[in-house]
Scaffold this motif. Sequence first.
Motif: not given
Length: 397
Positions: A203-211, A236-253
């Motif tokens: 972010m400090s280098r100008g990149c908005p981030v999604d998560f 994050g002034h001036g940004t509207q980040p998106m979040v992606h929640l990935v259920e990784f328990q099946p991968v862990k199993d």
Amino acid sequence: MDPTLDRHVLHLTTSGDVYLKSRRTQRGLVRTVKANLAKALADAGYDGPIERIGTHRFAIEPDPGSVERVRAAASTVFGIASVDGVVAVPFDDIEDLATSIAALTADTVGSATFAVRVKRSGDHDWTSVDLARLIGARLVETGGVVDLTDPEVEVSVRVIDRDALLVTDHTQGPGGLPLGTQERALSLISGGFDSVVAAWMLMSRGCPVDFVHFTLNCAQSDHALAVACELWKRWGHGTQPMVHLVEFQPVKDALFEHVDPRMRQVILKVLMARAAELIAREAEIGAIVTGDALGQVSSQTLPHLIAVSTAVEIPVLRPLVGLDKEAIIDMARRIGTAELSARAQEVCDLSEGHRVATRAGERDIDVGVRAIPEMVMLDAVATRKSFALRDWSPGGF
């Protein structure tokens, strides 16, 4: 007392990343930093004008009751290097100016050691050093002791043509590039110290981030989003980040079922990177960001960082790669997320007490990845929850 001391004028200096660019590039950067600044100040309750001064400063005048709140908000805007309280000091000549500055600062200096720092631009028949010496001489007369190396008090003066300003206080800003002047990145967020600091550095280098967060424990997921939300609200002034929640328990199993315990950590990292790549490509994001620091844990040895990078086609950015843990935690304190991150739980330890690989070869990693049914990971990505971070509330997702 000079009535101008009752005013609360703040001067905001842009970073060298902004004002040292070519005029054409600078115009776009200034527009963006001003827009982000306006958003931050509005959130802090300031609705007054933002005046451009010269090539690399803005001036604002908040109400007395909101000065500290406004100052704090302005100092979290990327592209702002400093926020200074200033007092305008009228003058006729150098003697007059030196007398006024000394009168305004005599009580602050008292009998302490001090240094006078003057920055001057414009057409004058005297230099910065001339003015500093005159002010210093007057302050010595009132009891101060000159110490240019390690003073207890610094008297800072700016003179621009016929305008003189006494700097009464100084707050460091983050500097860097205005947020939104570089392309968006997708940051893997765990809730610990490392990933949030890595996101902040992009972010400090100008990149908005999604998560993107890989869910292995529901309570930890809420914690990770709380940390991401704190980062966004503060910086994050001036940004509207998106979040992606990935259920990784099946991968862990699947990892526990099919993969040697020594290999699970690095295989998990590879699979997370591949899943993040799929999400990034779908969202037209050009790079993913991780909080990896070289050698910090078994999955972050040089062979394993290389293995993760070569397992995906998208660039993997690692801004913390050369930092130690203490430096990362110090940065988290500055960012304001350290207290939250300190509560993070470790949910990615898959070793079950076994020794883990620290330099697995490419073939061994490939075998481990292939042991996981491809549809397990693809299904995890396809069924993820995606939403705007502003819509998150604890327990809501």
